[in-house]
Design an enzyme around this catalytic site. Structure first.
Site, PDB file in Angstrom:
ATOM      1  N   HIS A  54       0.824  -1.215   0.000  1.00 42.48           N
ATOM      2  CA  HIS A  54       0.000   0.000   0.000  1.00 42.48           C
ATOM      3  C   HIS A  54       0.857   1.264   0.000  1.00 42.48           C
ATOM      4  O   HIS A  54       0.630   2.188  -0.768  1.00 42.48           O
ATOM      5  CB  HIS A  54      -0.936   0.003   1.208  1.00 42.48           C
ATOM      6  CG  HIS A  54      -1.465   1.363   1.556  1.00 42.48           C
ATOM      7  ND1 HIS A  54      -2.319   2.065   0.724  1.00 42.48           N
ATOM      8  CD2 HIS A  54      -1.230   2.186   2.623  1.00 42.48           C
ATOM      9  CE1 HIS A  54      -2.606   3.236   1.274  1.00 42.48           C
ATOM     10  NE2 HIS A  54      -1.949   3.337   2.417  1.00 42.48           N
ATOM     11  N   HIS A  78       4.632   6.814   4.900  1.00 40.79           N
ATOM     12  CA  HIS A  78       3.541   7.610   5.466  1.00 40.79           C
ATOM     13  C   HIS A  78       2.766   6.907   6.573  1.00 40.79           C
ATOM     14  O   HIS A  78       2.093   7.568   7.353  1.00 40.79           O
ATOM     15  CB  HIS A  78       2.588   8.109   4.377  1.00 40.79           C
ATOM     16  CG  HIS A  78       1.584   7.102   3.897  1.00 40.79           C
ATOM     17  ND1 HIS A  78       1.783   6.336   2.790  1.00 40.79           N
ATOM     18  CD2 HIS A  78       0.369   6.752   4.376  1.00 40.79           C
ATOM     19  CE1 HIS A  78       0.727   5.546   2.612  1.00 40.79           C
ATOM     20  NE2 HIS A  78      -0.144   5.781   3.549  1.00 40.79           N
ATOM     21  N   GLU A  82       2.004   5.777  12.354  1.00 41.36           N
ATOM     22  CA  GLU A  82       0.678   5.369  12.804  1.00 41.36           C
ATOM     23  C   GLU A  82       0.623   3.872  13.108  1.00 41.36           C
ATOM     24  O   GLU A  82       0.038   3.449  14.079  1.00 41.36           O
ATOM     25  CB  GLU A  82      -0.344   5.740  11.720  1.00 41.36           C
ATOM     26  CG  GLU A  82      -1.779   5.355  12.031  1.00 41.36           C
ATOM     27  CD  GLU A  82      -2.412   6.245  13.111  1.00 41.36           C
ATOM     28  OE1 GLU A  82      -1.770   7.237  13.508  1.00 41.36           O
ATOM     29  OE2 GLU A  82      -3.530   5.940  13.544  1.00 41.36           O
ATOM     30  N   ASP A  83       1.242   3.073  12.236  1.00 43.76           N
ATOM     31  CA  ASP A  83       1.001   1.627  12.298  1.00 43.76           C
ATOM     32  C   ASP A  83       2.172   0.779  12.769  1.00 43.76           C
ATOM     33  O   ASP A  83       2.063  -0.442  12.821  1.00 43.76           O
ATOM     34  CB  ASP A  83       0.571   1.112  10.911  1.00 43.76           C
ATOM     35  CG  ASP A  83      -0.758   1.703  10.484  1.00 43.76           C
ATOM     36  OD1 ASP A  83      -1.544   2.061  11.381  1.00 43.76           O
ATOM     37  OD2 ASP A  83      -1.010   1.816   9.272  1.00 43.76           O
ATOM     38  N   ASP A 145      -2.595   8.473  -0.816  1.00 38.38           N
ATOM     39  CA  ASP A 145      -2.976   7.408   0.107  1.00 38.38           C
ATOM     40  C   ASP A 145      -4.449   7.056  -0.101  1.00 38.38           C
ATOM     41  O   ASP A 145      -4.824   5.889  -0.258  1.00 38.38           O
ATOM     42  CB  ASP A 145      -2.734   7.928   1.537  1.00 38.38           C
ATOM     43  CG  ASP A 145      -3.303   7.022   2.607  1.00 38.38           C
ATOM     44  OD1 ASP A 145      -2.982   5.827   2.584  1.00 38.38           O
ATOM     45  OD2 ASP A 145      -4.058   7.522   3.467  1.00 38.38           O
ATOM     46  N   ASP A 265     -22.723  17.049 -23.970  1.00 32.26           N
ATOM     47  CA  ASP A 265     -21.410  16.786 -24.543  1.00 32.26           C
ATOM     48  C   ASP A 265     -20.700  15.721 -23.726  1.00 32.26           C
ATOM     49  O   ASP A 265     -20.175  15.988 -22.675  1.00 32.26           O
ATOM     50  CB  ASP A 265     -20.572  18.070 -24.582  1.00 32.26           C
ATOM     51  CG  ASP A 265     -20.843  18.947 -23.388  1.00 32.26           C
ATOM     52  OD1 ASP A 265     -21.652  18.556 -22.535  1.00 32.26           O
ATOM     53  OD2 ASP A 265     -20.228  20.015 -23.294  1.00 32.26           O
TER      54      ASP A 265
HETATM   55 MN    MN Z   1      -2.029   4.788   4.135  1.00 30.36          MN
END
Ligand code: MN
Length: 742
Positions: A54, A78, A82-83, A145, A265
């Site tokens: 990802h 990125h 966080e993870d 992301d 159009d």
């Molecule tokens: Mn992400």
């Protein structure tokens, strides 16, 4: 189990980077790549693939947007804060502060909860995200992301599909649009539509599929025809035809209630030329080749959209009756149109020569984001209501509502923004779950919870110095006035009685129903208690009030009862005070002088918004002091002939020293909706005008009226602004509010 080979993945990634990122530092990027692979370890995505695929995909999109090294590296990393257990400091040590800051920014955005935000607050939320980002690269990575998450949404639960698609449609696609990143915006919208309205989505794809052969042939033919003709005319150009993106067709079907057959159009062509002059040449030739549809020509070259977009647009009808849109622009304009803010990295040649220039560019973009409403000119005209604030901070209530407050705002401002009752009963505040001093400065994205108590003693006077918003301050003052009114009246009455006795004013006169109207009028108040309350509160001195009332009663031939001795004393006092008066210059209030008065309430009439330099006249209102009008104000002209009120108009003048700013209101009228409102906004922006409010309305008969409230120093400055606005195309009339009709 899906096979993942870091070597292979990097090879692919490297190719994209080399194609899109000039002077990329491949070695450093490789290090970041390995770092991400290592940090995410065996984390898995919903589809079973390693999580790091990802972040590699997001970085690939970032590279395709043409972001710089730092941006691509930050995109790879990125999600590590966080993870994974990686800390900010470790990241900074490995890849520098800049990368760490960007990743930190993306992480912050990721933590914002939007699920409960109501429609009406989307705009604030979008502004908040942008304000939080600080660095535009943070937003771009967040968009990359999101794009990858939307591309792989099929593996999520239906609930998640729906909520993420809603969020993308409401928040991320509009942000991409504002950054001018049309291509990314189109894809986000189409992907969201797939989950938000699968039936509508299928209907459009099915119809497009059915017609695809005819359309494809039409596109190829038309490309060739236009290119050939331009060649004959000696113009170098490239023509690209395409079907419009799904969601734009969908929106037309539903907002204008058209069937697919009726949609005007479906195809659009882009003619990309070498230089600006060719744009107009090509337009002329296209109009010669095909019949133009009236009212569809737009010149975004001379008047760019606020997001920087430039192009000529026209819609024409082909030989077989199929209408199509043609956009004509130079290569540079095309880059901006496709990639928006990202375009300048795509264009950048030097490896590190971007620092200072970028900052300026970002400042411009940030300004634009805040000031721009929607760059679609037609929508713009219908329901435009832009407030241009310079400095705002956006915070959440515990329920997820977004509140916008002036920069530097404190929990006090927040409490009063919710309700005065909340402010008045506040005893403390929590920010992000932690108790804080009520004087702390709120940051974008903070969740603020006000602690209240019914036994609270009310606001403290210190709060007046802490609060940043006018709203909070005036509510606090109100509380003091109202809550303490009884006390104030009592204290004020005692002070007034003492003074009345001293100067020989009878308290009986104060109660006399025949005299009361004169007294109230003279002091510009509604009831006698207001006078005492004001004295008790400190808004007026007892000497001032009693003196005024006595003078008024004398003027009304109702001399107060007094002893001979008092009368003599009074005469002496009066002579003395007259002498004093001759010595002292009349005091100016709010930059206005009224002959013989040095303590009066002034307000500037909203009907004609006078500014220094305008000839002015005062009107003694019933209870609200003196309101200042322009001499040529329609209300003055009309009212001065009215005998009953004629005596209320008094001579006033501007003092030498005036206030810094005065509000002035302008009305602009245009006969053509077009880009008028944007032109006005752009012109005001370029003049750095201090705009307080700006609203525009379309009366439905093709007449647009814009009303602008500005802060100016004086008439000269205002005239300068008017002169510049007069240069706007399609402007029919510009007048100051309250001016007599010509
Ligand atoms: Mn992400």
């Amino acid at each position: 189990m899906i096979d993942f080979s870091p070597e292979e993945a990097f090879r692919e990634f490297r190719t994209v980077v080399l194609e899109n990122v000039p002077h990329a530092d491949i070695e450093r990027i490789r290090r970041a790549f390995d770092y991400a692979v290592e940090a995410h370890g065996d984390q898995k995505r919903k589809d079973g693939s390693p999580y790091v695929t990802h972040t590699i995909a997001a970085a690939t999109i970032a590279a395709q947007l043409g972001m710089d090294d730092e941006g691509v590296i930050a995109a790879l990393l990125h999600d590590v804060l966080e993870d994974t257990p990686v800390k900010h400091e470790e990241l900074a040590a490995a890849f520098g502060d800049e990368v760490a800051e960007i990743v930190e920014g993306v992480t912050k955005l990721t933590r914002v909860q939007y699920s409960t935000v109501e429609e009406a607050q989307m705009e604030n939320l979008r502004k908040m995200l942008i304000a939080m980002a600080k660095d535009i690269r943070v937003i771009m990575i967040k968009l990359a992301d999101r794009l990858h998450n939307m591309r792989t949404m099929e593996f999520q639960t239906p609930d998640k599909q729906l909520s993420k698609s809603r969020e993308t449609m409401d928040i991320y696609a509009p942000i991409a649009h504002r950054l001018g990143m049309e291509r990314l915006k189109d894809e986000l919208e189409d992907l969201s539509l797939l989950y938000l309205d699968p039936v509508g989505y299928q209907e459009i794809t099915r119809t497009l599929d059915q017609r695809s052969e005819i359309m494809q042939k039409f596109i190829v033919d038309m490309e060739a025809r236009i290119e050939n003709r331009m060649q004959e005319e000696g113009i170098q150009c490239k023509v690209y035809g395409r079907l419009k993106h799904l969601y734009s067709i969908y929106r037309k079907m539903y907002t204008q209630n058209l069937s697919m057959e009726e949609i005007f159009d479906l195809c659009a062509f882009r003619v990309i030329v070498d230089d600006l002059a060719d744009c107009y040449n090509v337009l002329g030739i296209i109009h010669e080749m095909f019949r133009p549809v009236p009212g569809r020509f737009k010149d975004y070259i001379s008047t760019p959209k606020p997001n920087g977009y430039q192009s000529l647009h026209t819609t024409v009808i082909g030989a077989d009756g199929i209408p199509f849109e043609v956009q004509i622009r130079t290569i540079a304009m095309h880059m901006t149109a496709e990639y928006g803010v990202a375009a300048h990295w795509k264009y950048k040649s030097g490896p590190a020569g971007h620092k200072t220039g970028d900052e300026e560019k970002f400042a411009w973009i940030r300004q634009l984001l805040e000031k721009q409403q929607d760059s679609d000119a037609t929508d713009f005209c219908h329901d435009l209501k832009v407030d241009m604030f310079d400095d705002e901070v956006f915070v959440f209530t515990p329920n997820g509502d977004v509140k916008s407050l002036p920069a530097g705002a404190t929990p006090i401002d927040f409490a009063y923004a919710i309700h005065s009752a909340v402010g008045n009963r506040m005893t403390g505040a929590k920010v992000n779950g932690r108790i804080v001093p009520i004087s702390c400065k709120l940051q974008n994205g903070d969740i603020v919870d006000i602690i209240t108590s019914n036994s609270s003693a009310g606001p403290s006077r210190d709060w007046l110095n802490i609060a940043q918003s006018g709203e909070a301050r005036s509510k606090i003052k109100q509380w003091f006035k109202r809550e303490k009114r009884d006390d104030n009246i009592r204290r004020g009455l005692a002070m007034f009685e003492a003074e009345a006795k001293r100067i020989g004013l009878s308290m009986a006169d104060m109660e006399d129903p025949e005299l009361q109207p004169y007294i109230l009028n003279r002091l510009a108040v509604r009831e006698i208690d207001d006078i005492y309350a004001s004295i008790g509160y400190g808004g007026m001195t007892a000497a001032h009030a009693a003196g005024r009332i006595r003078d008024e009663l004398i003027r009304r031939n109702a001399p107060p009862r007094k002893t001979e001795l008092e009368r003599i004393q009074e005469k002496a006092e009066r002579r003395q005070s007259q002498e004093e008066h001759q010595h002292s210059r009349t005091k100016s209030i709010e930059g206005v002088l009224v002959e013989g008065l040095d303590n009066f309430l002034v307000k500037f009439a909203r009907c004609c918004t006078p500014v220094p330099g305008d000839p002015i006249i005062g009107y003694i209102t019933r209870g609200l002091g003196i309101s200042i009008h322009r001499e040529d104000c329609v209300n003055h002209k009309r009212d001065a002939n009215n005998e009953k009120d004629a005596g209320r108009w008094i001579r006033v003048s501007w003092a030498e020293q005036t206030n810094e700013y005065y509000p002035a209101e302008l009305r602009l009228v245009s006969g053509n909706c077009g880009t008028f409102v944007m032109d006005v906004a752009t012109t005001l922006n370029s003049l750095n005008a201090r705009v307080r409010s700006f609203s525009a309305r379309d009366n439905g008969k093709g007449v647009t009226v814009a009303v602008v409230l500005l802060d100016v120093h004086d008439r000269d400055e205002l005239q300068g602004i008017i002169n510049r606005l007069q240069g706007i195309r399609d402007l029919k009339e510009i007048v100051r509010s309250g001016s007599p009709e010509k």
